[in-house]
Design an enzyme around this catalytic site. Structure first.
Site, PDB file in Angstrom:
ATOM      1  CG  ASP A   1     -62.410 -11.242 -10.572  1.00 40.20           C
ATOM      2  OD1 ASP A   1     -63.149 -12.172 -10.934  1.00 40.20           O
ATOM      3  OD2 ASP A   1     -62.842 -10.206 -10.008  1.00 40.20           O
ATOM      4  CB  SER A   2     -62.583 -17.083 -11.333  1.00 41.39           C
ATOM      5  OG  SER A   2     -62.104 -17.149 -12.660  1.00 41.39           O
TER       6      SER A   2
ATOM      7  CG  ASP B   1     -62.900 -10.338 -14.589  1.00 42.71           C
ATOM      8  OD1 ASP B   1     -63.743  -9.475 -14.896  1.00 42.71           O
ATOM      9  OD2 ASP B   1     -63.175 -11.363 -13.927  1.00 42.71           O
TER      10      ASP B   1
ATOM     11  CE  LYS C   1     -66.028 -11.173 -16.425  1.00 38.82           C
ATOM     12  NZ  LYS C   1     -66.361 -10.808 -15.030  1.00 38.82           N
TER      13      LYS C   1
ATOM     14  CD  GLU D   1     -67.610  -8.802 -10.325  1.00 41.14           C
ATOM     15  OE1 GLU D   1     -68.116  -8.413  -9.261  1.00 41.14           O
ATOM     16  OE2 GLU D   1     -66.901  -9.820 -10.408  1.00 41.14           O
TER      17      GLU D   1
ATOM     18  CD  GLU E   1     -71.035 -15.009 -11.464  1.00 39.79           C
ATOM     19  OE1 GLU E   1     -70.305 -14.113 -11.942  1.00 39.79           O
ATOM     20  OE2 GLU E   1     -70.635 -15.815 -10.612  1.00 39.79           O
TER      21      GLU E   1
HETATM   22  O1  KIV Z   1     -63.817 -14.233 -12.976  1.00 39.09           O
HETATM   23  C1  KIV Z   1     -64.457 -15.030 -13.666  1.00 39.09           C
HETATM   24  O2  KIV Z   1     -64.012 -16.122 -13.997  1.00 39.09           O
HETATM   25  C2  KIV Z   1     -65.787 -14.636 -14.082  1.00 39.09           C
HETATM   26  C3  KIV Z   1     -66.668 -15.739 -14.544  1.00 39.09           C
HETATM   27  C4  KIV Z   1     -67.295 -16.402 -13.385  1.00 39.09           C
HETATM   28  C5  KIV Z   1     -67.673 -15.241 -15.510  1.00 39.09           C
HETATM   29  O3  KIV Z   1     -66.153 -13.504 -14.000  1.00 39.09           O
END
Ligand code: KIV
Length: 274
Positions: free
Chosen positions: A54-55, A93, A122, A124, A191
Site C-alpha cells: 500500500d506504499s 497488501d 499482508k 498490519e 518494520e
Molecule cells: O506497503 C509497503 O510497501 C510495505 C513495505 C514498506 C514493507 O508494507
C-alpha cells in the site's frame, strides 16, 4: 538482463520455498512493485517475493500516507504485477480498514487471490488481528503479519518512529509474533524495529521474518522499489539504500539489491536501529 545466479534453476516460489529458505539460512529478497514492467525486472533479478504494497499510495498516487489506498487499487496493481512474474511469490497488501472484521477480510483477501493472482496477503496487525488471521488461514489464504511500525496507524502514532525500544514493548512484540505464528501466519514482516529485537523474534519463530529497518538478523529483507532506485523525494529514512548509485541501469541496481540481501551485506549497521 541477467539473473542473480544464472546457473541456478528457478522454480515458482511458494510458502514451502520460503520456509525451506529460512531453514537453510538462505536470506529472502523481497521488493515492492506496482506494474508488470518493474515486476518483470524484479523477477529476472532473482527477487523471491514481490509485494504490491500500500506504499503505492505514496510512491504511485502521491499521497502523504498509505491510508487512501483502496482494495480496488491493490487488485488493479496486483493484476499488473502478476503479469510480470514467472518465479517470485506475489504478496498483496491489505489496505487500511480492509480487514477490520473477519468476513470483510476474507472477501477482500479473496479478491486479491482470485482477481489479482496473489499467493499471500499482508496485514498490519498483532494480537488484535488473531481472529482475522485465523479466518483467512481457515479459507486457505496464506498470511504475512506486519509488526513494528505500522504506517496505517500513522495518525495514532503521530510520527514514523522505531517500535519496540522499551522493554515491555519488545516483550509484547515477541509475544505477538509467537501468537501470530500459532494463529497460522506463514510469514512475518518487521518494520523499524531494533536489530537485536528483530533477530530475537526471527530466532523465536519458525516462519520466515522479513525486515525493513530491522537489521540483518532477519530471515530476509524488503525495500520499496522507489527507495532502491533513489527516486523517493525528500530525505530517505535511515534503513534505505539507493542501489542506483554505482549501477549502470535499473536491472543492475535490482540485481545489486538482491545480491546484497543474499550475501547479508544489506542492511549494514548504518541502516539499522539500536
Ligand atoms: O506497503 C509497503 O510497501 C510495505 C513495505 C514498506 C514493507 O508494507
Amino acid at each position: 538482463m541477467s539473473y542473480a545466479n544464472p546457473e541456478a534453476p528457478r522454480r515458482k516460489v511458494t510458502v514451502r520455498t520460503l520456509r525451506a529458505m529460512k531453514q537453510a539460512g538462505e536470506p529472502i529478497a523481497m521488493l515492492t512493485a506496482y506494474d508488470a514492467s518493474f515486476a518483470r525486472v524484479a523477477d529476472a533479478a532473482g527477487v523471491d517475493v514481490v509485494l504490491v504494497g500500500d506504499s503505492l499510495g505514496m510512491v504511485i498516487q502521491g499521497h502523504d500516507t498509505t491510508l487512501p489506498v483502496s482494495v480496488d487499487d491493490i487488485v488493479y496493481h496486483g493484476r499488473a504485477v502478476a503479469a510480470g512474474l514467472d518465479h517470485a511469490l506475489l504478496l498483496a497488501d491489505m489496505p487500511f480498514l480492509s480487514f477490520r472484521d473477519e468476513a470483510r477480510a476474507v472477501i477482500n483477501a479473496g479478491r486479491f487471490m482470485q482477481e489479482a493472482g496473489a499467493q499471500m496477503v499482508k496485514l498490519e496487525g498483532g494480537v488484535a488481528q488473531l481472529g482475522v488471521v485465523e479466518a483467512l488461514v481457515g479459507q486457505g489464504i496464506p498470511v504475512c503479519a506486519h509488526l513494528g511500525l505500522k504506517p496505517q496507524s500513522i495518525h495514532k502514532l503521530g510520527a514514523y518512529l522505531v517500535q519496540g525500544r522499551e522493554r515491555d514493548a519488545a516483550e509484547h512484540m515477541l509475544l505477538e509474533a509467537r501468537e501470530l505464528e500459532d494463529a497460522g501466519a506463514d510469514m512475518l514482516l518487521l518494520e523499524c524495529v531494533p536489530a537485536a529485537l528483530a533477530e530475537r523474534i526471527s530466532k523465536a519463530v519458525d516462519i520466515p521474518v522479513i525486515g525493513i529497518g530491522a537489521g540483518v538478523g532477519c530471515d530476509g529483507q524488503v525495500l520499496v522499489l522507489h527507495d532502491v532506485l533513489g527516486i523517493t523525494p525528500g530525505r530517505p529514512p535511515r534503513f534505505v539504500k539507493d542501489f542506483m548509485a554505482g549501477a549502470g541501469s535499473i536491472p543492475e541496481a535490482i540485481v545489486a539489491y538482491v545480491q546484497a540481501v543474499k550475501m547479508r551485506q544489506f542492511p549494514g549497521p548504518e541502516h539499522c536501529f539500536d
